[in-house]
Motif scaffolding. Structure first.
Motif, short mmCIF file in Angstrom:
data_model
loop_
_atom_site.label_atom_id
_atom_site.label_comp_id
_atom_site.label_asym_id
_atom_site.label_seq_id
_atom_site.Cartn_x
_atom_site.Cartn_y
_atom_site.Cartn_z
N SER A 68 -95.93 -107.52 23.33
CA SER A 68 -95.83 -108.98 23.86
C SER A 68 -94.46 -109.14 24.18
N ARG A 69 -93.47 -108.63 23.74
CA ARG A 69 -92.08 -108.86 24.07
C ARG A 69 -91.87 -108.24 25.54
N PHE A 93 -93.69 -110.55 28.00
CA PHE A 93 -92.77 -111.49 28.47
C PHE A 93 -91.66 -111.24 29.19
N GLN A 94 -90.99 -110.24 28.90
CA GLN A 94 -89.82 -109.98 29.84
C GLN A 94 -90.24 -109.24 31.06
N ARG A 122 -93.06 -110.10 32.75
CA ARG A 122 -93.69 -111.28 33.66
C ARG A 122 -92.31 -112.18 34.18
N GLU A 123 -91.17 -112.34 33.23
CA GLU A 123 -90.13 -113.03 33.72
C GLU A 123 -89.57 -112.58 35.03
#
Length: 748
Positions: free
Chosen positions: A406-407, A410-411, A413-414
């Motif tokens: 997930s981390r 998230f990165q 997707r950013e």
């Protein structure tokens, strides 16, 4: 012809009352008809004043150069949308009213005036160039030259300020300011139409200037639009390069992160890990439930591990075993058999011993089976516990793996969002840049000329008709005010109504003004019968006197006036002449300071007269003169002061003696205002006829003199309004009862 006088009702004399008391009732009431009569009497003067004022206004207007207004109508369009779409969010445009007001202010700006001045070359046009304007018709130089005093010119030039030729910039600024002052911009009603009006002496130039300002406004809008498009395009080009670099940098960051983390499909990995975690979680739940059950059974058995067999075998976890139940049934059966045989046999009986051996065997089998079940329960508990620990460790491992994924997601997707944002912004700028480049030369003006100005045919200034109408109205108002003021300030007697309302005395006669006659002709006017109207008024006065004498004897009649030159001597002479046709009459000239009989009838100036008789220096018979049927007693030669003579005790006996010889004695009295002779003579008179000159004698002076006569108990009989200008009175609307009707009848 009916010569009977009008009937008057005598009222108490109020001439001695204060003026404010006499007119208090009149002042409380506004007589509009009276004011109208005053205005009507002065209508010729007002008319001439209006004509003169209009003539002067026309002369003044002829010197004023005409001004013409050129009018151009503009349509202001609605505000166009901005070139960049995102500006619609940041641009907080105001309402249409503020927008139109802004356009109106722009039309009045100096920049548009300068455009028009440059376009039309107004700095060199004869109408607008201050250097080509005609000089004033009055200057000190011209004035001195006209007076042929040229020698004073050097002195004047020495003290006069030096004239410096204006520069081109000064001329341009002055022409621009003048044009701004002569330009007006206004809305047409509540529409989006705006009128541009320019007022100049030249109609063609006024129209051209209005059109130039309107076209200058449109050109200015177009220039501003082109400049804005160019500025926007330049800014977008520079911004586009920056956005391209940002997009490339963000894409490089995204790719480097994927390579560093070894990510191929984050979504697939996350899905597998999530499924494994879900399955492990379900198994761990089952393991925990089994562990709880095994632990419960283990705790029950552990609590009774040191107890006897019967209690241990009664535990539900042990009792539920089928073999335990079987062995427990066998033991119970053997126990029952032993108990039964114990009652029948002795302790050493073989049957009882066999039954007891069978009971021991069943008990041992049950104990062995219970221990096996207890061992099985403990083993199940240990296995369930180990399984639960294993599943929990696996679940935690899967959970940590998912969190790590997930981390990374998230990165990732950013970085992806940054790439998408930069790409969208870059593509938007590319699209807008192409649109701006394609529409850079498009006409984006916000106004268009609806009605261009044409050369006006009629001047706007001066508005001669309106000015003349205003001048006429103002002149009429001034004339009316002057007429009312003249009527208010002119406190003289003009009508019989004024006399009766002011003096409360009957008007005996209205004597017309006789022109082109000298003193002698006026004194003989009745005898000569040269003026029918005058003679008729004298007959009217004679009739009044005779009617009054029928009721109360008025043998001695005093003819008095307020001031000199009111015509009392003429009235006395002609009244005496009219009475000689019916009676024996004596005319006495009692005005010793300014005698008139000697002058009117050519008597010797040093001849004896009344003064001599009263002084005792002459006989009465020697002083009386006869002209026709009329006897006259001149004033005589003055020796003592007249007041002393009239105050002497001889006056009364003299008049008594004359009464016995004459039926009527007419006395020409001195003016009542100047001396007290009239008051002394009134004491010896039977009737006093007071002569007032029309439009000459002040009202307050007449009131004062009549008040003195009233205080002296003088028998004031009535008033004669003398020297009335009939033609003027008719034009001015004055009314004198029925007298004028008689005059008109006689004239016809």
């Amino acid at each position: 012809m009916d010569n009977s006088p009008s009937v008057y009702v005598e009222r108490p004399l109020q001439a001695h009352l204060p003026q404010h008391q006499q007119y208090s009732e009149e002042k409380d009431t506004i007589d509009l008809l009276k004011y109208w009569r005053v205005i009507w009497r002065a209508h010729w003067k007002i008319g001439w004043l209006i004509l003169l004022s209009c003539a002067l206004a026309m002369a003044a207007l002829s010197l004023v150069p005409p001004q013409y207004i050129g009018t151009t109508t503009l349509l202001i369009k609605e505000k166009t949308p901005p070139v960049l779409a995102f500006q619609q969010v940041t641009d907080s445009s105001s309402g249409s009213v503020d927008y139109l007001q802004t356009q109106l202010a722009l039309l009045q700006s100096r920049e548009l005036a300068e455009r028009a001045v440059k376009k039309l070359n107004l700095t060199t046009h004869p109408v607008t160039d201050p250097r080509q304007q005609p000089e004033s018709w009055f200057t000190p130089r011209k004035w001195l030259a006209n007076l042929e005093l040229g020698q004073w010119l050097p002195i004047l030039e020495r003290f006069a300020p030096k004239q410096v030729a204006p520069s081109e910039a000064d001329v341009f600024n002055e022409v621009t300011r003048n044009l701004m002052r002569r330009t007006s911009v206004k809305f047409v009603g509540k529409s989006q139409l705006i009128k541009i009006e320019v007022e100049l002496p030249d109609p063609g130039l006024a129209a051209a200037t209005a059109n130039a300002i309107a076209q200058g406004f449109i050109d200015s809008q177009l220039d501003n639009s082109l400049k804005s498009s160019q500025t926007t395009t330049s800014w977008m080009n520079s911004r586009l390069v920056e956005l391209r670099n940002n997009l490339r940098s963000s894409e490089n960051k995204l790719q480097a992160y994927r390579e560093a983390q070894g990510l191929v499909d984050v979504g697939g990995v996350a899905t597998i890990s999530a499924n494994e975690l879900e399955m492990t979680g379900n198994r761990m739940i089952d393991a925990r439930r089994n562990l709880a059950e095994a632990e419960s059974r283990y705790r029950q058995v552990q609590a009774l591990s040191n107890g006897d067999l019967s209690r241990l075998s009664s535990v539900p976890a042990v009792l539920s075993n089928a073999l335990v139940q079987k062995f427990q049934a066998q033991r119970a059966k053997a126990q029952a058999k032993v108990e039964e045989l114990s009652g029948r046999y002795g302790p050493k009986h073989p049957t009882l011993a066999a039954a007891r051996a069978e009971l021991r065997t069943a008990t041992d089998s049950l104990r062995l089976q219970v221990r096996q079940v207890v061992a099985s329960i403990e083993q199940d508990y240990q296995l369930a516990r180990a399984s639960e620990n294993s599943l929990r460790q696996s679940f935690n491992s899967n959970k940590a793996q998912i969190q790590d994924i997930s981390r990374k997601e998230f990165q990732l997707r950013e970085f992806q969002r940054e790439v998408d944002s930069n790409r969208a912004l870059y593509e938007t700028f590319v699209t807008r840049l192409k649109e701006t480049t394609a529409t850079a030369d498009m006409d984006s003006t916000k106004a268009r000329i609806v009605d261009p100005a044409i050369a006006p045919l009629e001047p706007s200034k001066p508005r001669k008709t309106l000015i003349l109408a205003i001048v006429a109205v103002v002149a009429a108002m001034i004339g009316i005010v002057l007429a009312l003021m003249s009527e208010t300030l002119n406190k003289t007697f003009k009508t019989d109504e004024t006399i009766e309302s002011t003096l409360d005395l009957p008007l005996l006669s209205v004597v017309p003004l006789v022109r082109n006659r000298n003193r002698r002709q006026l004194a003989r006017l009745f005898d000569d019968n040269d003026h029918p109207r005058f003679c008729e008024t004298i007959r009217n006065l004679r009739t009044w006197l005779m009617l009054h004498g029928a009721e109360m004897p008025s043998q001695v009649v005093l003819v008095a006036s307020t001031m000199a030159d009111e015509g009392k001597s003429t009235i006395a002479n002609n009244l005496a002449s009219s009475l000689t046709l019916l009676e024996r009459v004596l005319l006495i000239d009692a005005d010793m300071r300014k005698p008139s009989l000697s002058l009117n009838f050519d008597f010797p100036p040093d001849g004896p007269g009344l003064a001599n008789v009263l002084a005792g220096t002459a006989r009465l018979e020697d002083c009386i003169r006869t002209v026709g049927n009329l006897d006259m007693l001149p004033a005589g030669k003055l020796s003592p002061p007249p007041l002393d003579l009239l105050s002497s005790p001889r006056l009364g006996p003299l008049l008594e003696a004359l009464k016995s010889r004459y039926q009527r004695i007419i006395i020409d009295s001195p003016p009542a205002q100047m001396v007290s002779d009239a008051l002394l003579l009134a004491k010896h008179s039977d009737a006093v006829i007071y002569v007032i000159k029309a439009e000459s004698t002040p009202v307050n002076q007449v009131q004062k003199c009549l008040a003195l006569l009233q205080q002296g108990n003088a028998p004031v009989f009535g008033v004669v309004l003398n020297q009335v200008d009939l033609s003027k009175a008719r034009k001015q609307g004055y009314s004198h009862s029925d007298t004028f009707q008689n005059y008109d009848y006689l004239s016809r």
